[in-house]
Design a protein around this motif. Structure first.
Motif, PDB file in Angstrom:
ATOM      1  N   ASP A  92       0.880  -1.171   0.000  1.00 30.86           N
ATOM      2  CA  ASP A  92       0.000   0.000   0.000  1.00 30.86           C
ATOM      3  C   ASP A  92       0.910   1.211   0.000  1.00 30.86           C
ATOM      4  O   ASP A  92       1.568   1.506   0.993  1.00 30.86           O
ATOM      5  CB  ASP A  92      -0.891  -0.049   1.244  1.00 30.86           C
ATOM      6  N   THR A  93       0.968   1.909  -1.136  1.00 33.45           N
ATOM      7  CA  THR A  93       1.987   2.934  -1.344  1.00 33.45           C
ATOM      8  C   THR A  93       1.400   4.327  -1.201  1.00 33.45           C
ATOM      9  O   THR A  93       0.536   4.721  -1.979  1.00 33.45           O
ATOM     10  CB  THR A  93       2.597   2.801  -2.750  1.00 33.45           C
ATOM     11  N   GLN A 116       2.254  11.377  -3.410  1.00 34.57           N
ATOM     12  CA  GLN A 116       1.452  12.435  -4.025  1.00 34.57           C
ATOM     13  C   GLN A 116       2.114  12.921  -5.319  1.00 34.57           C
ATOM     14  O   GLN A 116       3.300  12.688  -5.531  1.00 34.57           O
ATOM     15  CB  GLN A 116       1.385  13.657  -3.100  1.00 34.57           C
ATOM     16  N   THR A 117       1.339  13.656  -6.108  1.00 34.35           N
ATOM     17  CA  THR A 117       1.920  14.325  -7.274  1.00 34.35           C
ATOM     18  C   THR A 117       3.140  15.126  -6.816  1.00 34.35           C
ATOM     19  O   THR A 117       4.187  15.144  -7.467  1.00 34.35           O
ATOM     20  CB  THR A 117       0.892  15.293  -7.903  1.00 34.35           C
ATOM     21  N   ASP A 144      -2.770  15.431   4.567  1.00 38.50           N
ATOM     22  CA  ASP A 144      -3.425  14.195   4.994  1.00 38.50           C
ATOM     23  C   ASP A 144      -3.358  14.017   6.507  1.00 38.50           C
ATOM     24  O   ASP A 144      -2.373  14.394   7.141  1.00 38.50           O
ATOM     25  CB  ASP A 144      -2.735  12.976   4.354  1.00 38.50           C
ATOM     26  N   ARG A 189      -7.943  13.152   3.856  1.00 45.92           N
ATOM     27  CA  ARG A 189      -7.574  14.569   3.877  1.00 45.92           C
ATOM     28  C   ARG A 189      -8.062  15.212   5.175  1.00 45.92           C
ATOM     29  O   ARG A 189      -9.181  14.942   5.611  1.00 45.92           O
ATOM     30  CB  ARG A 189      -8.213  15.298   2.689  1.00 45.92           C
ATOM     31  N   LYS A 216     -10.668   9.198  -7.115  1.00 44.52           N
ATOM     32  CA  LYS A 216     -10.783   9.564  -5.698  1.00 44.52           C
ATOM     33  C   LYS A 216     -12.202  10.049  -5.409  1.00 44.52           C
ATOM     34  O   LYS A 216     -12.780  10.811  -6.176  1.00 44.52           O
ATOM     35  CB  LYS A 216      -9.784  10.660  -5.359  1.00 44.52           C
TER      36      LYS A 216
HETATM   37  C1  7RM Z   1      -0.164   8.994  -6.107  1.00 43.83           C
HETATM   38  C2  7RM Z   1      -1.340   9.921  -5.950  1.00 43.83           C
HETATM   39  C3  7RM Z   1      -2.340  12.313  -3.453  1.00 43.83           C
HETATM   40  C4  7RM Z   1      -3.291  12.031  -2.312  1.00 43.83           C
HETATM   41  C5  7RM Z   1      -2.598  11.880  -1.002  1.00 43.83           C
HETATM   42  C6  7RM Z   1      -3.612  11.037  -0.232  1.00 43.83           C
HETATM   43  C7  7RM Z   1      -4.119  10.094  -1.283  1.00 43.83           C
HETATM   44  C8  7RM Z   1      -2.502   8.422  -2.269  1.00 43.83           C
HETATM   45  C9  7RM Z   1      -2.576   6.836  -0.780  1.00 43.83           C
HETATM   46  C10 7RM Z   1      -3.416   7.886  -0.359  1.00 43.83           C
HETATM   47  C11 7RM Z   1      -3.927   6.718   1.562  1.00 43.83           C
HETATM   48  C12 7RM Z   1      -2.463   5.681   0.064  1.00 43.83           C
HETATM   49  N1  7RM Z   1      -1.074  11.235  -6.121  1.00 43.83           N
HETATM   50  N2  7RM Z   1      -3.350   8.844  -1.309  1.00 43.83           N
HETATM   51  N3  7RM Z   1      -2.028   7.200  -1.975  1.00 43.83           N
HETATM   52  N4  7RM Z   1      -4.086   7.820   0.821  1.00 43.83           N
HETATM   53  N5  7RM Z   1      -3.157   5.677   1.220  1.00 43.83           N
HETATM   54  N6  7RM Z   1      -1.700   4.625  -0.277  1.00 43.83           N
HETATM   55  O1  7RM Z   1      -2.439   9.470  -5.707  1.00 43.83           O
HETATM   56  O2  7RM Z   1      -1.498  13.658  -5.981  1.00 43.83           O
HETATM   57  O3  7RM Z   1      -3.137  12.258  -7.077  1.00 43.83           O
HETATM   58  O4  7RM Z   1      -2.995  12.249  -4.696  1.00 43.83           O
HETATM   59  O5  7RM Z   1      -3.950  10.779  -2.518  1.00 43.83           O
HETATM   60  O6  7RM Z   1      -4.655  11.839   0.220  1.00 43.83           O
HETATM   61  O7  7RM Z   1      -2.349  13.122  -0.398  1.00 43.83           O
HETATM   62  S1  7RM Z   1      -2.193  12.411  -6.023  1.00 43.83           S
END
Ligand code: 7RM
Length: 653
Positions: free
Chosen positions: A410-411, A414-415, A499, A514, A612
């Motif tokens: 579980d990775t 973020q961008t 987060d 968030r 999302k």
């Molecule tokens: C790679 C990506 C980023 C946001 C991040 C979180 C949520 C992403 C997980 C996650 C829980 C995870 N980039 N998020 N991966 N929350 N567990 N493994 O998604 O910029 O589009 O989003 O996504 O809120 O801040 S992103």
């Protein structure tokens, strides 16, 4: 959110790595110690996995935070690292991309093919007047040319900005303007849900609106009719006729590689800027470490679209820098039927699969019998990204896809982070379902309270990154002040990701969604994720989204939107009984404070195009407001569906 986040759930299941995977893992437990002993030396060692034309003088320059420079003075060419060096090493005939079109047409692209195409595209872009530092927009379907276009830009030092091929004229035009781009690379269209879906008309309108674009390069994919202007050039009449040789020139480690826009919650999109040496170092290393990629035997498949950062880092730059063989799929998971993903895994003997919780929950909803029809025995590592993965969805993924054998990573990233930051290592970590576990070697992360104090185990709060990392965003394009304000001003010296998270009794990290979505119920800060996971742990539920709605007695009250699993009867009394059962189930799992005031059974949830959940819109529904901005919604009919369903759902006692 004030103070800290409640920690309501507990999870005792744990899955140690399979013995053979652990014994042969690319990265073992000693990596954590090595990185802790000397973090910068650790990253320098990972940078040496790449081919540098000129070595760096300094690993990290952090003298002007939050503006970082990594591998200062070093020079390299990204495309050379992702393509040429594999051909030079004798792997030209190796498959880089097994491409599967949605209609079932296929292409096999070897590393030699890729070198030829990238060189031709680099020559064509140069002929069109594109030089290092210029911006090029990419608006394409999931076809090999999308990766080729990105690599060709990188090869000549042009900064690409990929815009997801489902975005509107307005979104594309705004981004063209903000980036001040001069070329767009697109296609006539791509296949989605069984039919050609046009892209070119959107580009035509955006180009007409901005007036900045000099040339539009168009790949012919669907053959549908297109309008033609004097700026347009067919890819097959230019790129495919161009010289197949191109000498890659090295660029500075901090040369801009790409801008990727994130829409954020409000206001103008943010152009997240990534640069060259640090970005490739971390995407390459994490792809090697987190997926345990064995380039000679694995078949890797990341189901993301190239328009998202996951596509940039884990379809293009990470895997190709490691010489991987991968699958690329053009279409949707239910075309021609709901078994399409598993049919692809079976056909190409995919061994590493990287997908999103939204897809896993959709597969849960569709039913266990679908994956059961396919041979999935080639799979050995499964990954998840994009949202918290609920423990039951994790368990379903392991059982019905991994057939109880595979580790799940579980990775979290973020961008803005550019690459994976928090994740299990498949050969090291005894993973807990629903937890991203710990920061990777060389990464500093913590959970703090509103006074910036690290919370003890068992506590919840704000997730922060405590040290600069190689693939960090360098700024927001054209707006350094917004970069500082958005990410570095809430807690002194820390990057705040937006987060919420908690540390469990063992210190493992659990992402809680968030912080803007946190619900304040009778003075308790309750995360959406914990309540959603409690709902998904009920055998009748596939997916859930919860929001806090204004409530006269408790401040906010929990309102849940719940999608039942495929086989569940929800008609009339059965639906009422299920709702009652679900409320009690949540109260029993998390305590009475988390009992939803109201539960609605729905067929779909509003999601962004990257999958999302858009809780903001559900909050509007729960508070009986008219809907706010719906432009980033994946499917605009979903909100009508939810609103009409509300007539049959009534608030509970
Ligand atoms: C790679 C990506 C980023 C946001 C991040 C979180 C949520 C992403 C997980 C996650 C829980 C995870 N980039 N998020 N991966 N929350 N567990 N493994 O998604 O910029 O589009 O989003 O996504 O809120 O801040 S992103």
């Amino acid at each position: 959110m004030s103070e800290t986040l409640e920690n309501l759930s507990s999870e005792t299941r744990q899955f140690p790595p399979p013995a053979d995977l652990a014994a042969n893992a690319n990265v073992k437990a000693d990596a954590y110690e090595e990185a802790a002993a000397d973090r910068l030396a650790f990253w320098a060692k990972q940078a040496e996995r790449l081919a540098w034309a000129k070595p760096w003088d300094q690993i990290l320059d952090w003298s002007n935070p939050p503006f970082a420079k990594w591998f200062v003075g070093g020079e390299l060419n990204i495309a050379y690292n992702c393509v040429d060096r594999h051909v030079e090493a004798g792997n030209g005939d190796k498959v880089a991309i097994h491409w599967e079109g949605e209609p079932g047409d296929t292409r096999t692209v070897t590393y030699s093919d890729l070198l030829k195409l990238v060189s031709q595209a680099a020559n064509t872009l140069t002929d069109l007047g594109v030089t290092a530092g210029d911006r090029v927009m990419i608006y394409m379907p999931m076809i090999p040319e999308a990766a080729v276009a990105m690599l060709a830009c990188a090869r000549i030092g042009a900064t690409h900005s990929v815009v997801f091929g489902g975005f509107s004229v307005d979104a594309l035009a705004t981004r063209i303007d903000d980036a001040d781009a001069k070329v767009v690379i697109t296609a006539d269209g791509g296949y989605r849900r069984g039919k050609p879906s046009a892209l070119k008309p959107t580009v035509d309108e955006a180009v007409a609106r901005t007036g900045r674009i000099e040339h539009v390069l168009v790949v012919r994919r669907t053959g549908q009719e297109v309008e033609w202007t004097d700026k347009d050039k067919w890819w097959h009449e230019t790129v495919e006729q161009a010289s197949p040789t191109h000498e890659a020139q090295a660029f500075d480690s901090e040369h801009p590689l790409f801008i990727l826009y994130t829409s954020g919650t409000t206001g103008k999109p943010k152009g997240i800027l990534h640069t060259t040496g640090g970005y490739l170092t971390q995407t390459s290393y994490t792809h090697h470490a987190v997926f345990d990629l064995k380039a000679d035997t694995d078949v890797y498949w990341c189901t993301a679209d190239i328009g998202w950062v996951t596509g940039h880092s884990y379809i293009v730059y990470g895997p190709l820098s490691n010489g991987a063989t991968q699958v690329m799929y053009e279409g949707t998971p239910d075309t021609p039927d709901r078994g399409r993903f598993w049919q692809i895994v079976d056909k190409y003997k995919v061994s590493i699969l990287y997908t999103a919780p939204t897809l896993i929950r959709t597969m849960m909803k569709w039913g266990d019998d679908i994956p059961a029809k396919y041979d999935l025995s080639s799979l050995r590592v499964l990954g998840s990204v994009g949202e918290p993965i609920n423990p039951e969805a994790w368990i379903w993924y392991r059982e019905h896809v991994g057939r109880e054998r595979t580790p799940i990573v579980d990775t979290w990233w973020q961008t803005e982070t550019g690459a994976i930051m928090i994740s299990p290592l498949p050969g090291v970590t005894a993973a807990k379902p629903g937890s991203a576990m710990t920061a990777l070697p060389g990464i500093g992360a913590d959970v703090i309270d509103d006074q910036a104090q690290s919370v003890p185990n068992g506590g919840g709060g704000f997730l922060v990154l405590t040290e600069p990392w190689p693939s960090m965003l360098r700024t927001i394009w054209g707006d350094d002040q917004r970069f500082i304000d958005t990410y570095w001003s809430r807690f002194d010296g820390y990057y705040f990701a937006g987060d919420g998270a908690k540390k469990d009794a063992d210190g493992a990290l659990w992402l809680l969604g968030r912080v803007d979505d946190v619900m304040l119920v009778s003075g308790h800060n309750i995360s959406t994720t914990e309540v959603e996971s409690a709902l998904v742990s009920h055998p009748s539920v596939a997916e859930a989204a919860v929001v806090g709605a204004t409530d006269p007695t408790t401040g906010q009250a929990i309102v849940a939107f719940t999608i039942p699993r495929g086989n569940v009867d929800t008609a009339g009394d059965a639906g009422e009984a299920l709702i009652k059962d679900l409320r009690n189930h949540v109260a029993k799992t998390l305590g009475p404070i988390a009992k939803p005031r109201q539960i609605m059974l729905v067929a779909e949830l509003p999601k962004t195009r990257s999958g999302k959940i858009m809780r903001r819109l559900l909050r509007d529904v729960a508070e009986n407001r008219s809907l706010g901005d719906v432009t980033t919604l994946q499917d605009s009919t979903v909100m009508d569906l939810i609103s009409s369903g509300l007539k049959t759902a009534k608030p509970e006692d």
